[in-house]
Scaffold this active site. Structure first.
Site, mmCIF file in Angstrom:
data_model
loop_
_atom_site.group_PDB
_atom_site.id
_atom_site.type_symbol
_atom_site.label_atom_id
_atom_site.label_comp_id
_atom_site.label_asym_id
_atom_site.label_seq_id
_atom_site.Cartn_x
_atom_site.Cartn_y
_atom_site.Cartn_z
ATOM 1 N N TYR A 116 0.902 -2.135 -12.944
ATOM 2 C CA TYR A 116 -0.508 -2.104 -13.367
ATOM 3 C C TYR A 116 -0.661 -1.450 -14.737
ATOM 4 O O TYR A 116 -1.507 -0.584 -14.937
ATOM 5 C CB TYR A 116 -1.369 -1.404 -12.317
ATOM 6 C CG TYR A 116 -1.316 -2.099 -10.985
ATOM 7 C CD1 TYR A 116 -1.916 -3.339 -10.808
ATOM 8 C CD2 TYR A 116 -0.626 -1.543 -9.911
ATOM 9 C CE1 TYR A 116 -1.836 -3.997 -9.590
ATOM 10 C CE2 TYR A 116 -0.543 -2.203 -8.694
ATOM 11 C CZ TYR A 116 -1.155 -3.425 -8.537
ATOM 12 O OH TYR A 116 -1.073 -4.086 -7.340
ATOM 13 N N GLY A 156 3.974 -3.809 -4.112
ATOM 14 C CA GLY A 156 4.081 -4.119 -5.530
ATOM 15 C C GLY A 156 4.369 -2.871 -6.325
ATOM 16 O O GLY A 156 5.487 -2.657 -6.809
ATOM 17 N N ARG A 157 3.358 -1.992 -6.422
ATOM 18 C CA ARG A 157 3.483 -0.753 -7.192
ATOM 19 C C ARG A 157 4.709 0.046 -6.786
ATOM 20 O O ARG A 157 5.442 0.561 -7.632
ATOM 21 C CB ARG A 157 2.217 0.100 -6.990
ATOM 22 C CG ARG A 157 2.197 1.396 -7.774
ATOM 23 C CD ARG A 157 1.120 2.347 -7.239
ATOM 24 N NE ARG A 157 -0.118 1.662 -6.928
ATOM 25 C CZ ARG A 157 -1.115 1.466 -7.792
ATOM 26 N NH1 ARG A 157 -1.002 1.914 -9.026
ATOM 27 N NH2 ARG A 157 -2.213 0.851 -7.429
ATOM 28 N N CYS A 205 -11.255 2.335 -31.312
ATOM 29 C CA CYS A 205 -12.494 2.983 -31.765
ATOM 30 C C CYS A 205 -13.411 3.250 -30.578
ATOM 31 O O CYS A 205 -14.555 2.769 -30.502
ATOM 32 C CB CYS A 205 -13.196 2.110 -32.805
ATOM 33 S SG CYS A 205 -12.248 1.888 -34.319
ATOM 34 N N GLY A 225 0.779 -1.228 0.000
ATOM 35 C CA GLY A 225 0.000 0.000 0.000
ATOM 36 C C GLY A 225 0.808 1.273 0.000
ATOM 37 O O GLY A 225 0.236 2.365 0.114
#
Length: 410
Positions: A387, A282-283, A358, A242
């Site tokens: 991510y 992680g991030r 599109c 976190g």
């Protein structure tokens, strides 16, 4: 405690990345579209995190942020292990290492996943509900295999605010704190299940480092109380990850030095003998090591709005539209122009960067200012290591996938 730079660099010098992109453009006959991962910067960042933690604190990498095997291999000799949220991630990790410790989490584990996780020798399973505890016990008894679990608890406490909150309020994650007594009794009744501790990952992308450390203090106090009340002997408290990344405000960041200063004091004040404190970011580990490069295919004005159309978009890099922010980028000028007609060029212009899909939602940055931009220039998006590719809808419209390149110090 080792000191960390207050502001860590976004990776190696951008000229290194730019050189790789220019080489790629010269070699390819198609417009540039690629992810670039700086493995040297990744290892440096991970080392700094691991080396600054208090004794008896261990760092696992949360593979969900980016499961690229080359990133996992780069982190393998640095981190204690890996946290996986699916059997697919476990397979990927085991493809890199047959024995590195793995923690298996996630709120929707199927019987076959639990079975295979045990076959692949996971270290711990995060149990997310009473029913899941029962299923783990049933599978373990059938296999005659002892299973170590952590109970994931959704606390009923005031916790810091963050981009994503999984605890302290109703969510699909974890066991309600009021069910802790029932959950402990259930585990103790299962002959092949061993309660090794608790998991309390409560939020994601928190930018307040000192409050994050105080949240860990809350976790430690809860665990101390449960150990005394239920005469528990446990080995782990998993505080999750976190740690936050700001994509839009460079001056806002999770101050790792502040977190370490506060955490060392928290660990001294609330230390539980014999327990390892686990973090599983992680991030925060991989975001800054990744870049997404994409070539400008067209410049056009529509209803007085300026658009840059790029070779790529949200089917490769969904994070900006998912989080509704403008992804930071820079322009890499490309002087080559192969056409016999004039090249469109804008100066001092506000543009929206749209992809090749599109759909009007295929936008990487909305109404941002550029000094100069031409068709054929390349946009290099920063902080794209987490991510990005794996949360994106790769095959929508069946466009080719991007290339993947790695800077590895050679």
């Amino acid at each position: 405690m080792s000191q960390l730079d207050t502001a860590w660099p976004a990776g190696r010098d951008v000229p290194d990345v730019e050189k790789l992109i220019r080489q790629t453009r010269e070699q390819e006959q198609q417009p540039v579209c690629a992810y670039i991962y700086d493995l040297v910067a990744l290892r440096e960042r991970a080392h700094r995190c691991v080396n600054s933690l208090p004794d008896e604190c261990k760092l696992f990498y949360a593979v969900k942020a980016n499961p690229d095997p080359q990133l996992i291999a780069s982190l393998l000799p640095i981190v204690k292990g890996f946290e996986a949220a699916s059997i697919g991630e476990i397979r990927t990790i085991r493809g890199v290492s047959g024995d590195v410790p793995i923690i298996f989490g996630g709120p929707g584990k199927k019987d076959a996943e639990i079975e295979e996780a045990l076959e692949r020798d996971v270290m711990l399973i995060h149990a997310e509900s009473l029913h899941e505890v029962q299923r783990i016990g049933w599978i373990a008894e059938r296999r005659q295999q002892r299973v170590s679990i952590l109970l994931r608890i959704n606390l009923r406490r005031t916790l810091p605010e963050a981009s994503i909150t999984m605890s302290g309020r109703p969510t699909q994650f974890g066991i309600d704190e009021i069910q802790v007594p029932e959950a402990i009794r259930l585990v103790q009744s299962l002959p092949f299940v061993q309660l090794e501790g608790f998991h309390m990952h409560s939020l994601s992308n928190n930018l307040d480092a000192r409050l994050h450390a105080q949240m860990v203090a809350t976790y430690l106090q809860c665990v101390q109380g449960w150990m005394q009340e239920y005469a528990l002997s446990i080995r782990y408290l998993n505080a999750g990850g976190g740690f936050g990344i700001s994509y839009t405000e460079p001056e806002r960041r999770f101050e790792w030095n502040d977190f370490m200063e506060e955490l060392h004091q928290v660990w001294e004040d609330y230390h539980i003998p014999g327990i390892q404190l686990i973090f599983e970011p992680g991030r925060y580990i991989v975001a800054h090591c990744g870049y997404y490069a994409t070539e400008v295919i067209d410049l056009k004005t529509n209803h007085d709005q300026h658009y840059a159309i790029v070779r790529g978009g949200t089917h490769h890099f969904r994070l900006p539209v998912s989080w509704q922010h403008n992804q930071p980028f820079e322009v890499i000028a490309v002087d080559d122009w192969p056409y016999p007609f004039p090249r469109t060029e804008w100066r001092q212009t506000t543009i929206t960067i749209a992809g090749e899909l599109c759909t009007p939602k295929d936008v990487l940055a909305h109404e941002v200012d550029v000094e100069q931009l031409r068709i054929g220039d390349i946009l290099l998006f920063h902080i794209a290591g987490a991510y990005g590719w794996t949360i994106s809808h790769h095959d929508f419209l069946s466009h080719p996938h991007p290339h993947f390149y790695y800077i590895n110090g050679t």
